[in-house]
Structure formats: C-alpha cells, structure tokens
Design a protein around this motif. Sequence first.
Motif, PDB file in Angstrom:
ATOM      1  N   THR A  69      43.407  43.507  42.059  1.00 38.59           N
ATOM      2  CA  THR A  69      44.026  44.933  41.690  1.00 38.59           C
ATOM      3  C   THR A  69      44.356  44.815  40.300  1.00 38.59           C
ATOM      4  O   THR A  69      45.405  44.019  39.814  1.00 38.59           O
ATOM      5  CB  THR A  69      44.815  45.558  42.545  1.00 38.59           C
ATOM      6  N   ILE A  70      43.705  45.632  39.419  1.00 32.84           N
ATOM      7  CA  ILE A  70      44.013  45.849  37.855  1.00 32.84           C
ATOM      8  C   ILE A  70      45.127  47.005  37.975  1.00 32.84           C
ATOM      9  O   ILE A  70      44.834  48.050  38.323  1.00 32.84           O
ATOM     10  CB  ILE A  70      43.151  45.669  37.128  1.00 32.84           C
ATOM     11  N   SER A  71      46.161  46.829  36.973  1.00 34.59           N
ATOM     12  CA  SER A  71      46.867  48.058  36.932  1.00 34.59           C
ATOM     13  C   SER A  71      47.480  47.859  35.332  1.00 34.59           C
ATOM     14  O   SER A  71      47.444  46.854  34.585  1.00 34.59           O
ATOM     15  CB  SER A  71      48.152  47.899  37.742  1.00 34.59           C
ATOM     16  N   ARG A  72      48.319  49.018  34.979  1.00 32.08           N
ATOM     17  CA  ARG A  72      48.820  48.781  33.615  1.00 32.08           C
ATOM     18  C   ARG A  72      50.032  49.599  33.519  1.00 32.08           C
ATOM     19  O   ARG A  72      50.253  50.573  34.235  1.00 32.08           O
ATOM     20  CB  ARG A  72      47.761  49.384  32.375  1.00 32.08           C
ATOM     21  N   ASP A  73      51.024  49.283  32.474  1.00 27.09           N
ATOM     22  CA  ASP A  73      52.233  50.055  32.560  1.00 27.09           C
ATOM     23  C   ASP A  73      52.223  50.185  30.591  1.00 27.09           C
ATOM     24  O   ASP A  73      52.317  49.141  29.998  1.00 27.09           O
ATOM     25  CB  ASP A  73      53.269  48.806  32.760  1.00 27.09           C
ATOM     26  N   ASN A  74      51.948  51.474  30.527  1.00 24.55           N
ATOM     27  CA  ASN A  74      51.719  51.434  28.889  1.00 24.55           C
ATOM     28  C   ASN A  74      52.842  51.590  28.237  1.00 24.55           C
ATOM     29  O   ASN A  74      53.191  51.311  26.935  1.00 24.55           O
ATOM     30  CB  ASN A  74      50.939  53.082  28.714  1.00 24.55           C
ATOM     31  N   ALA A  75      53.971  51.831  28.914  1.00 18.72           N
ATOM     32  CA  ALA A  75      55.246  51.751  28.293  1.00 18.72           C
ATOM     33  C   ALA A  75      55.609  50.249  27.834  1.00 18.72           C
ATOM     34  O   ALA A  75      56.649  50.044  26.819  1.00 18.72           O
ATOM     35  CB  ALA A  75      56.462  52.185  29.193  1.00 18.72           C
ATOM     36  N   LYS A  76      55.250  49.472  28.468  1.00 18.09           N
ATOM     37  CA  LYS A  76      55.290  48.136  28.149  1.00 18.09           C
ATOM     38  C   LYS A  76      54.203  47.314  27.486  1.00 18.09           C
ATOM     39  O   LYS A  76      54.212  46.029  27.523  1.00 18.09           O
ATOM     40  CB  LYS A  76      55.695  47.308  29.641  1.00 18.09           C
ATOM     41  N   ASN A  77      53.182  48.129  27.129  1.00 12.96           N
ATOM     42  CA  ASN A  77      52.021  47.366  26.682  1.00 12.96           C
ATOM     43  C   ASN A  77      51.365  46.280  27.349  1.00 12.96           C
ATOM     44  O   ASN A  77      51.048  45.369  26.805  1.00 12.96           O
ATOM     45  CB  ASN A  77      52.255  47.065  25.172  1.00 12.96           C
ATOM     46  N   THR A  78      51.424  46.348  28.631  1.00  9.84           N
ATOM     47  CA  THR A  78      51.244  45.393  29.507  1.00  9.84           C
ATOM     48  C   THR A  78      50.062  45.694  30.661  1.00  9.84           C
ATOM     49  O   THR A  78      50.100  46.755  31.081  1.00  9.84           O
ATOM     50  CB  THR A  78      52.246  44.767  30.227  1.00  9.84           C
ATOM     51  N   VAL A  79      49.265  45.123  30.832  1.00  7.37           N
ATOM     52  CA  VAL A  79      48.034  45.261  31.717  1.00  7.37           C
ATOM     53  C   VAL A  79      48.240  44.011  32.953  1.00  7.37           C
ATOM     54  O   VAL A  79      48.732  42.776  32.363  1.00  7.37           O
ATOM     55  CB  VAL A  79      46.585  45.214  31.309  1.00  7.37           C
ATOM     56  N   TYR A  80      47.922  44.259  34.234  1.00  7.30           N
ATOM     57  CA  TYR A  80      48.021  43.369  34.802  1.00  7.30           C
ATOM     58  C   TYR A  80      46.899  42.969  35.881  1.00  7.30           C
ATOM     59  O   TYR A  80      46.097  43.875  36.035  1.00  7.30           O
ATOM     60  CB  TYR A  80      49.315  43.647  36.230  1.00  7.30           C
ATOM     61  N   LEU A  81      46.657  41.676  36.611  1.00  7.42           N
ATOM     62  CA  LEU A  81      45.667  41.634  37.490  1.00  7.42           C
ATOM     63  C   LEU A  81      46.139  40.826  38.824  1.00  7.42           C
ATOM     64  O   LEU A  81      46.647  39.672  38.632  1.00  7.42           O
ATOM     65  CB  LEU A  81      44.608  40.718  36.716  1.00  7.42           C
ATOM     66  N   GLN A  82      46.539  41.690  39.874  1.00  2.00           N
ATOM     67  CA  GLN A  82      47.058  41.018  41.007  1.00  2.00           C
ATOM     68  C   GLN A  82      45.914  40.479  41.789  1.00  2.00           C
ATOM     69  O   GLN A  82      44.803  41.238  42.005  1.00  2.00           O
ATOM     70  CB  GLN A  82      47.584  42.060  41.812  1.00  2.00           C
ATOM     71  N   MET A  83      45.976  39.178  42.225  1.00  2.00           N
ATOM     72  CA  MET A  83      44.945  38.602  42.713  1.00  2.00           C
ATOM     73  C   MET A  83      45.475  37.879  44.146  1.00  2.00           C
ATOM     74  O   MET A  83      46.215  36.970  44.061  1.00  2.00           O
ATOM     75  CB  MET A  83      44.103  37.333  41.898  1.00  2.00           C
ATOM     76  N   ASN A  84      44.914  38.465  45.057  1.00  2.00           N
ATOM     77  CA  ASN A  84      45.028  37.946  46.584  1.00  2.00           C
ATOM     78  C   ASN A  84      43.810  37.379  47.267  1.00  2.00           C
ATOM     79  O   ASN A  84      42.876  37.702  46.720  1.00  2.00           O
ATOM     80  CB  ASN A  84      45.473  39.366  47.418  1.00  2.00           C
ATOM     81  N   SER A  85      44.168  36.786  48.289  1.00  2.00           N
ATOM     82  CA  SER A  85      43.106  35.990  49.120  1.00  2.00           C
ATOM     83  C   SER A  85      42.380  35.309  48.194  1.00  2.00           C
ATOM     84  O   SER A  85      41.161  35.334  48.207  1.00  2.00           O
ATOM     85  CB  SER A  85      42.329  37.002  49.716  1.00  2.00           C
ATOM     86  N   LEU A  86      42.863  34.365  47.418  1.00  2.00           N
ATOM     87  CA  LEU A  86      42.152  33.667  46.285  1.00  2.00           C
ATOM     88  C   LEU A  86      41.233  32.611  46.896  1.00  2.00           C
ATOM     89  O   LEU A  86      41.512  32.059  47.985  1.00  2.00           O
ATOM     90  CB  LEU A  86      43.216  32.916  45.454  1.00  2.00           C
ATOM     91  N   LYS A  87      40.192  32.430  46.246  1.00  2.00           N
ATOM     92  CA  LYS A  87      38.948  31.536  46.785  1.00  2.00           C
ATOM     93  C   LYS A  87      38.921  30.334  45.588  1.00  2.00           C
ATOM     94  O   LYS A  87      38.973  30.795  44.635  1.00  2.00           O
ATOM     95  CB  LYS A  87      37.611  32.263  47.004  1.00  2.00           C
ATOM     96  N   PRO A  88      38.448  29.242  46.197  1.00  2.00           N
ATOM     97  CA  PRO A  88      37.940  28.174  45.025  1.00  2.00           C
ATOM     98  C   PRO A  88      37.126  28.610  43.789  1.00  2.00           C
ATOM     99  O   PRO A  88      37.085  28.229  42.917  1.00  2.00           O
ATOM    100  CB  PRO A  88      37.276  27.099  45.978  1.00  2.00           C
TER     101      PRO A  88
END
Length: 124
Positions: A69-88
């Motif tokens: 899941t990608i998300s962003r917080d414009n107040a913090k100038n930050t973008v995130y990538l939440q990665m779940n169920s990771l695979k090799p």
Amino acid sequence: QVQLVESGGGLVQAGGSLRLSCVASARTFSTNAMGWFRQPPGKEREFVAAISWSGGSTPSADSVKGRFTISRDNAKNTVYLQMNSLKPEDTAVYYCAVARGPFALVAGTAYDYWGQGTQVTVSS
C-alpha cells in the motif's frame, strides 16, 4: 534540485512486513505524484506503485496488489510503502521518485528525481 531519502529497508523473513519511507526536500512535493520502483538482482528496474498529488489515485503492479500500500503525508513531504506478506521475489533495491506532474503514472520516464535506494531482502 529535489533530494529524496529512503529508509526502512532491511532483512525480513517471508510473510513479514516492512514500511519504507521517502522524505523529499522540496516544497513542490505536494503538487507532484510520487512513485516506488524496484530493481531485483540481475534484472531491470520495475514499477511497484504510485500515488497522485492528492492521494486519490494509487495504481500498483499486479505482483504487489493486495500486499503493498502506498500513501503520502504532504505535511511531512513523505511517501510511504507498506509492504505486507513479503515474498523472496520481492527482494530488490527500492527507489522512490518524484513525477513530473500531478498524475500517478507507471512509466519511469515520467519521473524526474530519484532517491538513492534502500535494500529489501526477503529470506525464505
């Protein structure tokens, strides 16, 4: 000149989670789309996910749908990538990038500025 600094990478077991962060230096961050790309070992760079300037559009690669899941917080100038169920096969260097405009696009050529990358390694 826009500077991007990624963090949050590391070594994780299959099935685990990581959250990547990318902080941008420029105030124009809030008017531009952002993207995450990755480059697996020995392979070309590939699109992972993108987010429009407003956060209303978030396309992602089929290989990560339902897990990342990608998300962003414009107040913090930050973008995130939440990665779940990771695979090799998610093992790669992950890069964030600032798009030329406000729309979330898949092509890497639509992005002008890139971070230095953060390594994600998923063990089986």
